[in-house]
Design a protein around this motif. Structure first.
Motif, PDB file in Angstrom:
ATOM      1  N   UNK A  93     -12.068  66.318  74.479  1.00  0.00           N
ATOM      2  CA  UNK A  93     -10.615  66.264  74.321  1.00  0.00           C
ATOM      3  C   UNK A  93     -10.216  66.639  72.894  1.00  0.00           C
ATOM      4  N   UNK A  94     -10.972  66.165  71.900  1.00  0.00           N
ATOM      5  CA  UNK A  94     -10.645  66.460  70.501  1.00  0.00           C
ATOM      6  C   UNK A  94     -10.721  67.951  70.187  1.00  0.00           C
ATOM      7  N   UNK A  95     -11.827  68.658  70.510  1.00  0.00           N
ATOM      8  CA  UNK A  95     -11.823  70.097  70.221  1.00  0.00           C
ATOM      9  C   UNK A  95     -10.766  70.863  71.000  1.00  0.00           C
ATOM     10  N   UNK A  96     -10.463  70.444  72.237  1.00  0.00           N
ATOM     11  CA  UNK A  96      -9.381  71.091  72.966  1.00  0.00           C
ATOM     12  C   UNK A  96      -8.054  70.876  72.242  1.00  0.00           C
ATOM     13  N   UNK A  97      -7.809  69.639  71.829  1.00  0.00           N
ATOM     14  CA  UNK A  97      -6.556  69.337  71.143  1.00  0.00           C
ATOM     15  C   UNK A  97      -6.479  70.023  69.786  1.00  0.00           C
ATOM     16  N   UNK A  98      -7.629  70.374  69.223  1.00  0.00           N
ATOM     17  CA  UNK A  98      -7.665  71.070  67.943  1.00  0.00           C
ATOM     18  C   UNK A  98      -7.495  72.574  68.118  1.00  0.00           C
ATOM     19  N   UNK A  99      -8.211  73.165  69.062  1.00  0.00           N
ATOM     20  CA  UNK A  99      -8.321  74.618  69.151  1.00  0.00           C
ATOM     21  C   UNK A  99      -7.283  75.291  70.050  1.00  0.00           C
ATOM     22  N   UNK A 100      -6.836  74.601  71.085  1.00  0.00           N
ATOM     23  CA  UNK A 100      -6.057  75.269  72.126  1.00  0.00           C
ATOM     24  C   UNK A 100      -4.759  75.863  71.611  1.00  0.00           C
ATOM     25  N   UNK A 101      -4.109  75.187  70.674  1.00  0.00           N
ATOM     26  CA  UNK A 101      -2.799  75.674  70.233  1.00  0.00           C
ATOM     27  C   UNK A 101      -2.826  76.425  68.900  1.00  0.00           C
ATOM     28  N   UNK A 102      -4.018  76.667  68.340  1.00  0.00           N
ATOM     29  CA  UNK A 102      -4.107  77.379  67.067  1.00  0.00           C
ATOM     30  C   UNK A 102      -3.432  78.757  67.103  1.00  0.00           C
ATOM     31  N   UNK A 103      -3.619  79.558  68.171  1.00  0.00           N
ATOM     32  CA  UNK A 103      -2.958  80.873  68.184  1.00  0.00           C
ATOM     33  C   UNK A 103      -1.440  80.786  68.216  1.00  0.00           C
ATOM     34  N   UNK A 104      -0.882  79.601  68.512  1.00  0.00           N
ATOM     35  CA  UNK A 104       0.573  79.452  68.618  1.00  0.00           C
ATOM     36  C   UNK A 104       1.225  79.065  67.298  1.00  0.00           C
ATOM     37  N   UNK A 105       0.468  78.908  66.226  1.00  0.00           N
ATOM     38  CA  UNK A 105       1.043  78.465  64.951  1.00  0.00           C
ATOM     39  C   UNK A 105       2.229  79.330  64.502  1.00  0.00           C
ATOM     40  N   UNK A 106       2.105  80.655  64.526  1.00  0.00           N
ATOM     41  CA  UNK A 106       3.264  81.472  64.098  1.00  0.00           C
ATOM     42  C   UNK A 106       4.497  81.239  64.971  1.00  0.00           C
TER      43      UNK A 106
END
Length: 430
Positions: A27-40
């Motif tokens: 759950x932690x890596x999903x919560x960390x990585x999944x939305x990274x491309x959406x930062x902009x």
């Protein structure tokens, strides 16, 4: 020689339990990585700055650190299942809040709460394995759990890269909500008590002759391997935090291509974890971990050299692949070595390990882009420093010292501890 202080085992690690514990850690890596491309996109949608959006990741990591210090001791005192159920339930509520957060301030707060609650699965999952296994058996279980749970860092960036466009960043956070709900259901259906009342009573009685279990946390073997694990994880988090800038801003990759490159590196981590699980059947655990340690130092130095050179940015992908892949030889084995050195306080030992892990990760994450999006030098410097810290601590933990061994009450290391006799105990249901 002092008698083995490890409590009796309370069951076996079944495939279903291993998969469930892997889900808890995923759950932690999903919560960390999944939305990274959406930062902009988040910067525009929430009318905020890139720094504020970065704080949603930092807040989550700080929550993970604080939550492990909360749930680890609770699981030593009240058993593993009840705190785990509470954490999983709160994680679902916090995840729902992140989906509907109206402002960046609410999102940051919800991400912190999500980290605190989500930490329960990580810290208690490690303690459950420590309840059931030690030495090579524990190292193999941790490595196998990484293979199952390692699917998360493969799928998360790929899914994030392809999903952010059609469903947006709120949709990506909704996926995390679904995983949190699945985590809660898995805990209810699969996990049984491994730190039973009888076992807790035995540990309370052992204080009279062996002293407080917390003394084990001050041993060089525990601290050295814990810091070694945390240094390696900080290197990994520096890579994760810098990866959007390195792959997208410097290499010019699209969000989908970035996810694919991230996934390739995660597959290397999976392969190394599988190799580690096979090797430790016939090779000492520390030797397997030592290969990984040597690899990350070499690769981070190469990364810094390339970042300082006029070489094309694409060359940075090679040392990054080696760095991430090497973690498969390090994470499971150093975790087993650390927790094996403090068997009477597995929950607290797991909590300290996790708090150090994500506390250091939260500290290094903002440093990797301190000079802007167009250079990898700060990230490379951070990764060299954290990898050197890991290797130094690992060497200190493995230093042979007969005097220290007698002071600790045993001359056995975590992997050399005598194997306890098998106990057949029915696992308790809360």
């Amino acid at each position: 020689m002092a008698p083995d202080t490890r409590p009796e085992p309370t069951g076996t690690i079944t495939p279903a339990l291993l998969v469930t514990l892997a889900l808890l850690s995923a759950v932690a890596p999903f919560a960390t990585d999944l939305y990274l491309p959406a930062f902009p996109t988040m910067v525009d949608d929430l009318h905020t700055s890139a720094t504020a959006v970065q704080l949603t990741l930092t807040a989550f990591l700080l929550g993970l650190a604080a939550g492990q210090l909360l749930f680890g001791p609770l699981s030593d005192r009240f058993g593993r299942v009840r705190p785990l159920l509470v954490g999983a339930a709160v994680c679902v509520v916090a995840s729902a809040t992140t989906v509907f957060a109206p402002t960046i301030e609410v999102l940051i707060g919800a991400r912190f709460a999500q980290g605190v609650a989500g930490a329960a699965g990580m810290v208690i999952g490690r303690a459950i394995i420590a309840d059931l296994a030690s030495g090579k058996a524990a190292a193999r279980a941790f490595s196998l759990m990484m293979i199952v749970g390692g699917v998360a860092p493969v799928i998360a960036p790929l899914a994030g890269g392809f999903l952010v466009g059609p469903i947006g960043w709120r949709g990506a956070l909704a996926v995390i909500l679904g995983l949190s709900t699945l985590m809660l259901l898995a805990v209810v259906l699969v996990v049984r008590e491994t730190h039973t009342e009888h076992r807790r009573a035995q540990l309370r009685e052992s204080r009279a002759t062996l002293g407080s279990p917390l003394r084990d946390l001050l041993r060089r073997v525990y601290l050295g391997h814990a810091v070694a694990f945390c240094g390696a994880f900080a290197t990994m988090m520096a890579y994760i935090s810098a990866s959007p800038f390195i792959y997208q801003s410097m290499m010019g990759l699209s969000a989908g291509q970035y996810g694919a490159m991230f996934g390739v590196n995660a597959l290397a981590l999976l392969g190394a974890s599988a190799l580690s699980a096979r090797l430790i059947a016939r090779v000492e655990v520390r030797r397997v971990a030592a290969v990984g340690m040597a690899s990350i130092v070499t690769a981070t130095v190469a990364l810094l050299a390339l970042a300082l050179s006029p070489a094309p940015a694409g060359w940075l992908a090679l040392p990054l692949l080696v760095i991430v892949g090497s973690m498969g030889l390090i994470f499971g084995n150093t975790t087993a070595l650390a927790l094996g050195a403090a068997p009477r306080a597995a929950g607290m030992a797991s909590a300290v390990l996790g708090a150090l892990q994500f506390g250091v990760a939260a500290a290094v994450s903002p440093l990797v882009s301190i000079a802007g999006e167009d250079t990898a030098v700060p990230a490379a410097i951070v990764m060299v420093c954290t990898s050197v810290l890991a290797v130094t601590s690992f060497a200190i933990a493995g230093r042979r010292d007969d005097t220290a061994g007698r002071r600790d009450g045993s001359r056995h290391t975590a992997t050399e501890r005598p194997t306890p006799r098998k106990a057949v105990v029915t696992l308790e249901r809360p």
